[in-house]
Design a protein around this motif. Sequence first.
Motif, PDB file in Angstrom:
ATOM      1  N   LEU A  71     -24.118  -6.953  33.276  1.00 27.19           N
ATOM      2  CA  LEU A  71     -24.885  -7.283  32.076  1.00 27.19           C
ATOM      3  C   LEU A  71     -23.952  -7.723  30.956  1.00 27.19           C
ATOM      4  CD1 LEU A  71     -27.315  -7.226  30.060  1.00 27.19           C
ATOM      5  CD2 LEU A  71     -26.857  -4.776  29.775  1.00 27.19           C
ATOM      6  N   TYR A  72     -22.903  -6.971  30.730  1.00 25.59           N
ATOM      7  CA  TYR A  72     -21.995  -7.294  29.636  1.00 25.59           C
ATOM      8  C   TYR A  72     -21.208  -8.576  29.929  1.00 25.59           C
ATOM      9  CZ  TYR A  72     -23.140  -2.551  28.177  1.00 25.59           C
ATOM     10  OH  TYR A  72     -23.814  -1.415  27.795  1.00 25.59           O
ATOM     11  N   GLU A  73     -20.884  -8.814  31.171  1.00 27.46           N
ATOM     12  CA  GLU A  73     -20.195 -10.057  31.509  1.00 27.46           C
ATOM     13  C   GLU A  73     -21.063 -11.274  31.192  1.00 27.46           C
ATOM     14  OE1 GLU A  73     -17.116  -8.637  35.048  1.00 27.46           O
ATOM     15  OE2 GLU A  73     -19.185  -9.170  35.555  1.00 27.46           O
ATOM     16  N   ARG A  74     -22.377 -11.134  31.371  1.00 25.97           N
ATOM     17  CA  ARG A  74     -23.277 -12.238  31.014  1.00 25.97           C
ATOM     18  C   ARG A  74     -23.242 -12.515  29.515  1.00 25.97           C
ATOM     19  NH1 ARG A  74     -26.724  -9.726  34.899  1.00 25.97           N
ATOM     20  NH2 ARG A  74     -28.033  -8.782  33.273  1.00 25.97           N
ATOM     21  N   GLU A  75     -22.891 -11.500  28.740  1.00 26.09           N
ATOM     22  CA  GLU A  75     -22.793 -11.663  27.287  1.00 26.09           C
ATOM     23  C   GLU A  75     -21.358 -11.954  26.852  1.00 26.09           C
ATOM     24  OE1 GLU A  75     -25.361 -11.891  25.377  1.00 26.09           O
ATOM     25  OE2 GLU A  75     -26.812 -11.380  26.948  1.00 26.09           O
ATOM     26  N   ARG A  76     -20.519 -12.346  27.800  1.00 31.01           N
ATOM     27  CA  ARG A  76     -19.145 -12.810  27.544  1.00 31.01           C
ATOM     28  C   ARG A  76     -18.158 -11.695  27.228  1.00 31.01           C
ATOM     29  NH1 ARG A  76     -20.081 -18.577  24.300  1.00 31.01           N
ATOM     30  NH2 ARG A  76     -21.480 -19.490  25.848  1.00 31.01           N
ATOM     31  N   PHE A  77     -18.477 -10.483  27.620  1.00 28.54           N
ATOM     32  CA  PHE A  77     -17.470  -9.429  27.614  1.00 28.54           C
ATOM     33  C   PHE A  77     -16.544  -9.624  28.816  1.00 28.54           C
ATOM     34  CE2 PHE A  77     -20.544  -7.403  24.862  1.00 28.54           C
ATOM     35  CZ  PHE A  77     -19.786  -6.589  24.026  1.00 28.54           C
ATOM     36  N   VAL A  78     -15.289  -9.283  28.635  1.00 26.75           N
ATOM     37  CA  VAL A  78     -14.279  -9.435  29.679  1.00 26.75           C
ATOM     38  C   VAL A  78     -13.618  -8.077  29.931  1.00 26.75           C
ATOM     39  CG1 VAL A  78     -12.092 -10.551  30.303  1.00 26.75           C
ATOM     40  CG2 VAL A  78     -13.845 -11.836  29.056  1.00 26.75           C
ATOM     41  N   VAL A  79     -13.457  -7.720  31.191  1.00 26.26           N
ATOM     42  CA  VAL A  79     -12.781  -6.465  31.535  1.00 26.26           C
ATOM     43  C   VAL A  79     -11.296  -6.592  31.213  1.00 26.26           C
ATOM     44  CG1 VAL A  79     -12.147  -4.886  33.401  1.00 26.26           C
ATOM     45  CG2 VAL A  79     -14.443  -5.891  33.344  1.00 26.26           C
ATOM     46  N   VAL A  80     -10.794  -5.651  30.420  1.00 29.75           N
ATOM     47  CA  VAL A  80      -9.365  -5.630  30.120  1.00 29.75           C
ATOM     48  C   VAL A  80      -8.649  -4.516  30.864  1.00 29.75           C
ATOM     49  CG1 VAL A  80      -9.599  -6.739  27.873  1.00 29.75           C
ATOM     50  CG2 VAL A  80      -9.757  -4.247  28.023  1.00 29.75           C
TER      51      VAL A  80
END
Length: 202
Positions: free
Chosen positions: A174-183
Amino acid sequence: MTSDEVAVIATASSDVRDLPAVVETLSTAFDEVPIFRWFFPDDERRAAILPAFFAAVCEAHLSWGEIHRSADGLAAAVWVPPGAEMPAEVSATLGDRLGGILGEEAGTKMADLRPLIRAHHPDGPHWFLNFLAVRPEAQGRGYGTALLRPMLDRCDAEGVPAYLDATSEANKRLYERERFVVVQEVTLRDSPPLWCMVREAQ
């Protein structure tokens, strides 16, 4: 229902009337979250502890006025503004309350995990999504996106990043769809993973 049809309400900093619905939503949704099942493996104990835990946390966050919920109470989010510092007396009260609520084992797990996560917050000012929850019966209906979008638009307007810790693969998507990136993927001993995620201002 789509995310555009979900009405979102921000709780005023002096208004505690919304908190019972927010606490119930957080407690219900996080009961099945892997990291909380690791904190509290016993089902009955977890069900008893989570309402008190989230009530304490939400009351401590109330002064920032960034506790949001859907109008129907099926989803809620708790944000921390850029640069916000909890007053010392509020932090001390929260620490005392959580110490009594969590018990030694779960309290130690949370205390040990916290610095591993904090190490991956952005260095500069950023919005922190502490919790976002959608009740099980409402999941997959756009509630999570509806709660995220106004705040992400605000992040873009202010030119600051957002940070969160995803607690499951589904949440991470879900968050990746909102352009969050795993750091960073974080684990503590035998814990399930958490994914530290950053979204730069668009």
